[in-house]
Design a protein around this motif. Structure first.
Motif, PDB file in Angstrom:
ATOM      1  N   ALA A 162       5.760   9.546  12.823  1.00  0.00           N
ATOM      2  CA  ALA A 162       4.839   8.722  11.969  1.00  0.00           C
ATOM      3  C   ALA A 162       3.646   8.798  13.429  1.00  0.00           C
ATOM      4  O   ALA A 162       3.953   7.740  14.796  1.00  0.00           O
ATOM      5  N   PRO A 163       2.554   9.247  13.191  1.00  0.00           N
ATOM      6  CA  PRO A 163       2.296   8.844  13.878  1.00  0.00           C
ATOM      7  C   PRO A 163       1.675   7.812  14.696  1.00  0.00           C
ATOM      8  O   PRO A 163       1.585   6.458  13.972  1.00  0.00           O
ATOM      9  N   ALA A 164       0.484   7.734  15.968  1.00  0.00           N
ATOM     10  CA  ALA A 164       0.316   5.901  16.728  1.00  0.00           C
ATOM     11  C   ALA A 164      -0.710   5.830  15.704  1.00  0.00           C
ATOM     12  O   ALA A 164      -0.540   4.770  15.740  1.00  0.00           O
ATOM     13  N   GLY A 165      -1.198   6.780  15.186  1.00  0.00           N
ATOM     14  CA  GLY A 165      -2.531   5.670  14.475  1.00  0.00           C
ATOM     15  C   GLY A 165      -2.571   4.574  13.357  1.00  0.00           C
ATOM     16  O   GLY A 165      -0.826   4.929  12.814  1.00  0.00           O
ATOM     17  N   ARG A 166      -3.241   3.585  13.204  1.00  0.00           N
ATOM     18  CA  ARG A 166      -2.364   2.462  11.744  1.00  0.00           C
ATOM     19  C   ARG A 166      -2.964   3.369  10.969  1.00  0.00           C
ATOM     20  O   ARG A 166      -2.372   2.828   9.415  1.00  0.00           O
ATOM     21  N   ASN A 167      -3.987   3.975  10.324  1.00  0.00           N
ATOM     22  CA  ASN A 167      -4.451   4.981   9.370  1.00  0.00           C
ATOM     23  C   ASN A 167      -3.600   6.137   8.967  1.00  0.00           C
ATOM     24  O   ASN A 167      -4.361   6.869   7.939  1.00  0.00           O
ATOM     25  N   ALA A 168      -2.979   6.370   9.789  1.00  0.00           N
ATOM     26  CA  ALA A 168      -3.080   8.036   9.337  1.00  0.00           C
ATOM     27  C   ALA A 168      -2.575   8.432   8.198  1.00  0.00           C
ATOM     28  O   ALA A 168      -2.963   9.198   7.063  1.00  0.00           O
ATOM     29  N   LEU A 169      -0.650   7.752   7.741  1.00  0.00           N
ATOM     30  CA  LEU A 169      -0.855   7.494   6.392  1.00  0.00           C
ATOM     31  C   LEU A 169      -0.998   7.113   4.949  1.00  0.00           C
ATOM     32  O   LEU A 169      -1.139   7.686   4.394  1.00  0.00           O
ATOM     33  N   LYS A 170      -1.796   6.073   5.761  1.00  0.00           N
ATOM     34  CA  LYS A 170      -2.664   5.248   4.885  1.00  0.00           C
ATOM     35  C   LYS A 170      -3.672   6.895   3.990  1.00  0.00           C
ATOM     36  O   LYS A 170      -4.011   6.345   2.892  1.00  0.00           O
ATOM     37  N   ASP A 171      -4.539   7.098   4.828  1.00  0.00           N
ATOM     38  CA  ASP A 171      -6.024   8.205   4.524  1.00  0.00           C
ATOM     39  C   ASP A 171      -5.119   8.995   4.001  1.00  0.00           C
ATOM     40  O   ASP A 171      -5.053   9.957   2.692  1.00  0.00           O
ATOM     41  N   TYR A 172      -4.253   9.706   4.691  1.00  0.00           N
ATOM     42  CA  TYR A 172      -3.689  11.139   3.730  1.00  0.00           C
ATOM     43  C   TYR A 172      -3.104  10.291   2.308  1.00  0.00           C
ATOM     44  O   TYR A 172      -2.816  11.040   0.855  1.00  0.00           O
ATOM     45  N   LEU A 173      -1.772   9.487   1.963  1.00  0.00           N
ATOM     46  CA  LEU A 173      -1.501   8.975   0.508  1.00  0.00           C
ATOM     47  C   LEU A 173      -2.538   8.534  -0.169  1.00  0.00           C
ATOM     48  O   LEU A 173      -3.193   8.800  -1.743  1.00  0.00           O
ATOM     49  N   LEU A 174      -3.660   7.664   0.417  1.00  0.00           N
ATOM     50  CA  LEU A 174      -4.482   7.300  -0.630  1.00  0.00           C
ATOM     51  C   LEU A 174      -5.968   8.893  -1.147  1.00  0.00           C
ATOM     52  O   LEU A 174      -6.316   8.922  -2.375  1.00  0.00           O
ATOM     53  N   ASN A 175      -5.955  10.050  -0.315  1.00  0.00           N
ATOM     54  CA  ASN A 175      -6.765  11.224  -0.566  1.00  0.00           C
ATOM     55  C   ASN A 175      -5.576  11.919  -1.813  1.00  0.00           C
ATOM     56  O   ASN A 175      -6.059  12.506  -2.209  1.00  0.00           O
ATOM     57  N   LYS A 176      -4.571  11.280  -1.100  1.00  0.00           N
ATOM     58  CA  LYS A 176      -3.384  11.928  -2.472  1.00  0.00           C
ATOM     59  C   LYS A 176      -3.306  11.277  -4.483  1.00  0.00           C
ATOM     60  O   LYS A 176      -2.614  11.518  -4.892  1.00  0.00           O
ATOM     61  N   ASP A 177      -4.512   9.717  -4.123  1.00  0.00           N
ATOM     62  CA  ASP A 177      -4.621   9.140  -5.687  1.00  0.00           C
ATOM     63  C   ASP A 177      -3.592   8.402  -5.307  1.00  0.00           C
ATOM     64  O   ASP A 177      -3.791   7.566  -6.889  1.00  0.00           O
ATOM     65  N   ALA A 209       5.700   7.663  -3.938  1.00  0.00           N
ATOM     66  CA  ALA A 209       4.991   7.741  -2.560  1.00  0.00           C
ATOM     67  C   ALA A 209       5.725   8.015  -1.372  1.00  0.00           C
ATOM     68  O   ALA A 209       5.512   8.917  -0.677  1.00  0.00           O
ATOM     69  N   CYS A 210       6.971   7.328  -1.572  1.00  0.00           N
ATOM     70  CA  CYS A 210       7.747   8.142  -0.314  1.00  0.00           C
ATOM     71  C   CYS A 210       7.968   9.206  -0.691  1.00  0.00           C
ATOM     72  O   CYS A 210       8.512   9.482   0.675  1.00  0.00           O
ATOM     73  N   ALA A 211       8.676  10.285  -1.816  1.00  0.00           N
ATOM     74  CA  ALA A 211       8.617  11.369  -1.504  1.00  0.00           C
ATOM     75  C   ALA A 211       6.935  11.606  -0.526  1.00  0.00           C
ATOM     76  O   ALA A 211       7.624  13.298   0.070  1.00  0.00           O
ATOM     77  N   ALA A 212       5.726  11.593  -0.595  1.00  0.00           N
ATOM     78  CA  ALA A 212       4.780  11.945  -0.478  1.00  0.00           C
ATOM     79  C   ALA A 212       5.003  11.689   1.350  1.00  0.00           C
ATOM     80  O   ALA A 212       4.715  12.488   1.809  1.00  0.00           O
ATOM     81  N   ALA A 213       5.000  10.619   1.015  1.00  0.00           N
ATOM     82  CA  ALA A 213       5.529   9.884   2.646  1.00  0.00           C
ATOM     83  C   ALA A 213       6.433  10.950   3.346  1.00  0.00           C
ATOM     84  O   ALA A 213       5.990  11.416   5.105  1.00  0.00           O
ATOM     85  N   ALA A 214       7.690  11.097   3.303  1.00  0.00           N
ATOM     86  CA  ALA A 214       8.577  11.717   3.694  1.00  0.00           C
ATOM     87  C   ALA A 214       8.029  12.759   3.882  1.00  0.00           C
ATOM     88  O   ALA A 214       8.470  13.731   5.378  1.00  0.00           O
ATOM     89  N   LYS A 215       7.476  13.795   3.520  1.00  0.00           N
ATOM     90  CA  LYS A 215       6.170  15.064   3.513  1.00  0.00           C
ATOM     91  C   LYS A 215       5.688  15.013   4.916  1.00  0.00           C
ATOM     92  O   LYS A 215       6.284  15.666   5.344  1.00  0.00           O
ATOM     93  N   PHE A 216       4.927  14.078   4.708  1.00  0.00           N
ATOM     94  CA  PHE A 216       3.962  14.066   5.688  1.00  0.00           C
ATOM     95  C   PHE A 216       4.889  13.872   6.772  1.00  0.00           C
ATOM     96  O   PHE A 216       4.222  13.974   7.910  1.00  0.00           O
ATOM     97  N   TYR A 217       5.425  13.174   6.605  1.00  0.00           N
ATOM     98  CA  TYR A 217       6.165  12.725   8.724  1.00  0.00           C
ATOM     99  C   TYR A 217       7.168  13.750   8.420  1.00  0.00           C
ATOM    100  O   TYR A 217       6.796  14.581   9.807  1.00  0.00           O
TER     101      TYR A 217
END
Length: 665
Positions: free
Chosen positions: A161-176, A119-127
């Motif tokens: 990290a974007p300013a929105g409250r759910n930017a990373l959350k939505d991305y990672l939930l969509n990655k299952d 999950a952390c690796a996926a977050a790093a790629k997103f950022y």
């Protein structure tokens, strides 16, 4: 039944069989094929001619210049500062080999950690992706303003990290990724009131933090909003991330330090490490927003014997350095210490490199000061030292600091070094002692106290119930050069032997022993070694002390003192004598020594001063002098009191009163 070892011999054999040593070691040492082996310059010492050999058939390496020998696991441990588990894990990842679990619980934890790391690796790629999009323009402008290049951004995987409250959350939930995994990884915050979870990091420049095997375990975020509650925000404690046990950029920095054969550099923040890297200094690490912990110090010392701690030159930086001194002092080991580099006030490494270039930074690093210098500077500047009492307070405090050092050898070395500095700083030149071999006679400051001698009396007969002078002096058959007479050597030796046979006496009369002036050079050396040993190990008994002394340069004089027949026949000096009786005898013997070496000279000077002032004053002075002389003789000290120290003091007081009266004072 205890669980099976995590790394069985079969697993280690399988691991080694999958990797060629020349491939693994070739990442760190430039190798050339010569015959059936690979050769390169030694990674263990500087050299010009290759003496380091790698044999793929045997699966080993050998350094002919240092005799270091081992396999690929040993190589990573010895050259990269890894622990055994870290080396095995790194190699297993390279070999694509799954690590065995010790038991079902451990297997479950490993599987859970794997999910968090993914999950952390996926977050790093997103950022990282967000930094290069329109939302990340402000963050990129900030980095460009700090002269951060694309190479630095890529090397450190810097993101946004974007300013929105759910930017990373939505991305990672969509990655299952399950929401509870993202919360446990510290990527989302779940309100206690049961509300919807949201991104922990928002509108921040993101710095991934790597753990073992270079996997992302946490993040640090730098706020772009100047009004943000925290300028820097780190991930919370998680099963993957324990802030006090991690250093930013540690894996890459220790590899660079091994290549450069130079120490690690500890900075205060992420940007400092990145700025150093951009200037070609790739050995920088940083704690994560706090002072160095014990775990982080141990981590540093696995890779560098003397890492350099780099601090801003302002008061905050100096205070941070002092905290590091206090944290490190108990942990010091032979060869393991810290150096401190202080930058110009108001500047950090990033500021200095951008304003003056890497040469200025290298100059700061070249002037790094050892830990003992920083400690001494702190202790001698935080308090005035203009009175004896204040200097005594310094001595006492330094003694307490030295006692914190757990390692016996380092503790002793610090005691000697600080003793030498006190001597050089505060003793008049004519009273400074030479400082070779052991501690100075009468000069080690780390056992002084405010205790006085007491009011004891002592016997002069060979029995515990008779009272008198104490230690008796008879002239030895052989003269000793430098002494006024042979009996003086016996008198001085008896005081030293009392301490050797009864170390507890030093604790009771520290000031007396540490201020003792001896005429015999050998006895000076012996007493210095005694005091140094007791300062280092206060619990030493007589047998342990003698064993230690026999290994020093004072071994010869020790044998002479302990074997002297006159001293051996003195029952008060024997190891089995009662400490109370030894103490009473010591007090009176010390009084005799002080009279012979100091008081007699004082009386003579006083008498000569008033000699020309009239017959009455001269006779009074002479009478006082005669009383002093008589009171020092053992055979005439068998009166009811037998308290020679008091009699000396009373006689000197009468002498003083006579002089004061004569001159109308």
């Amino acid at each position: 039944m205890s669980p099976m070892p995590r790394f069985t011999p079969e697993f280690l054999d399988e691991l080694k069989s999958r990797l060629r040593p020349s491939d693994v070691i070739g990442r760190f040492v430039k190798l050339k094929k010569r015959g059936n082996a690979w050769w390169g310059l030694s990674p263990f010492k500087p050299e010009k001619t290759p003496s380091f050999s790698v044999d793929d058939r045997r699966g080993t390496y050998h350094c002919f210049s240092t005799q270091n020998h081992g396999d690929i696991i040993t190589f990573l441990i010895e050259t990269q500062g890894m622990t055994f588990p870290e080396a095995v894990e790194r190699l297993a990842a390279d070999a694509g080999l799954e690590l065995p679990a010790e038991n079902p619980e451990a297997a479950a934890r490993a599987e859970k950690a794997k999910g968090l790391a993914e999950a952390c690796a996926a977050a790093a790629k997103f950022y990282q992706a967000m930094l290069h999009r329109a939302d990340g323009r402000e963050a990129m402008d900030y980095l460009r303003g700090r002269e951060i290049t694309d190479a630095q951004i890529e090397a450190f995987a810097i993101g946004f990290a974007p300013a929105g409250r759910n930017a990373l959350k939505d991305y990672l939930l969509n990655k299952d990724f399950p929401e509870d995994v993202l919360v446990e990884a510290g990527l989302l915050i779940k309100p206690e009131d049961g509300g919807a979870s949201y991104d922990r990091f928002r509108n921040r420049i993101m710095f991934p933090i790597l753990g073992s095997r270079d996997r992302v375990i946490a993040f640090g975020g730098r706020a772009l909003d100047p009004n943000a509650r925290a300028k820097y925000l780190n991930s919370p404690e998680t099963p993957l991330f324990h802030k006090g046990s991690v250093l930013y950029n540690f894996n890459a920095a220790r590899a660079a330090a091994a290549d450069d054969k130079k120490p690690l550099i500890v900075c205060e923040g992420y940007m400092d490490v990145i700025a150093l890297w951009g200037a070609g200094i790739k050995r920088g690490v940083a704690p994560l927003g706090t002072a160095l912990t014990e775990d982080q110090l141990a981590l540093l010392w696995r890779s560098s014997d003397e890492p350099v701690l780099c601090f801003d030159g302002d008061s905050a930086g100096v205070n941070a350095a002092h905290r590091s001194v206090d944290r490190a002092l108990p942990m010091l080991k032979p060869g393991k210490s810290l150096n401190f580099a202080f930058l110009p006030e108001g500047q950090d490494p990033d500021d200095l490199i951008r304003s003056e270039g890497v040469a200025a930074m290298n100059e700061v690093l070249a002037k790094a000061r050892p830990l003992v210098d920083v400690l001494w500077s702190r202790e001698t500047t935080i308090r005035p030292l203009d009175t004896p009492e204040r200097r005594a307070a310094l001595r006492s405090h330094l003694r307490d600091l030295v006692k914190q050092v757990a390692d016996k050898d380092v503790r002793g070395a610090y005691g000697e070094e600080l003793s030498r500095r006190l001597d050089a700083e505060f003793r008049p030149p004519e009273r400074r002692q030479s400082y070779g071999g052991g501690a100075r006679q009468g000069g080690n400051p780390f056992r002084g106290s405010s205790r006085d001698f007491g009011k004891g009396r002592g016997p002069n007969q060979k029995g515990p119930n008779n009272r008198g002078m104490g230690f008796r002096y008879a002239a030895p058959a052989r003269p000793t050069p430098g002494l006024k007479g042979p009996s003086q050597w016996v008198r001085e030796a008896s005081l030293v032997l009392a301490a050797i046979n009864h170390p507890a006496l030093i604790e009771r009369h520290e000031d007396a022993f540490f201020g003792l002036e001896l005429a015999d050079p050998g006895l000076k050396t012996l007493l210095g070694e005694v005091l140094a040993a007791i300062s280092t190990t206060p619990t030493l008994d007589s047998a342990g002390l003698k064993s230690h002394l026999s290994q020093t340069g004072a071994a010869g004089i020790l044998e002479r003192v302990t074997q002297d027949p006159q001293l051996r026949n003195n029952w008060r000096l024997r190891p089995d004598a009662e400490i109370g009786e030894v103490e009473l005898g010591f007090q009176n013997a010390l009084a005799h020594h002080l009279f012979e070496s100091t008081h007699k000279q004082e009386v003579a000077r006083s008498a000569s001063q008033i000699f020309t002032e009239g017959d009455g004053a001269w006779k009074a002075a002479a009478a006082a002098r005669e009383e002093l002389i008589n009171s020092s003789k053992p055979e005439e000290a068998e009166g009811d009191e037998g308290d020679s120290p008091k009699r000396f003091a009373d006689a000197l007081e009468r002498m003083k009163q006579t002089v004061d009266k004569k001159f109308g004072r």
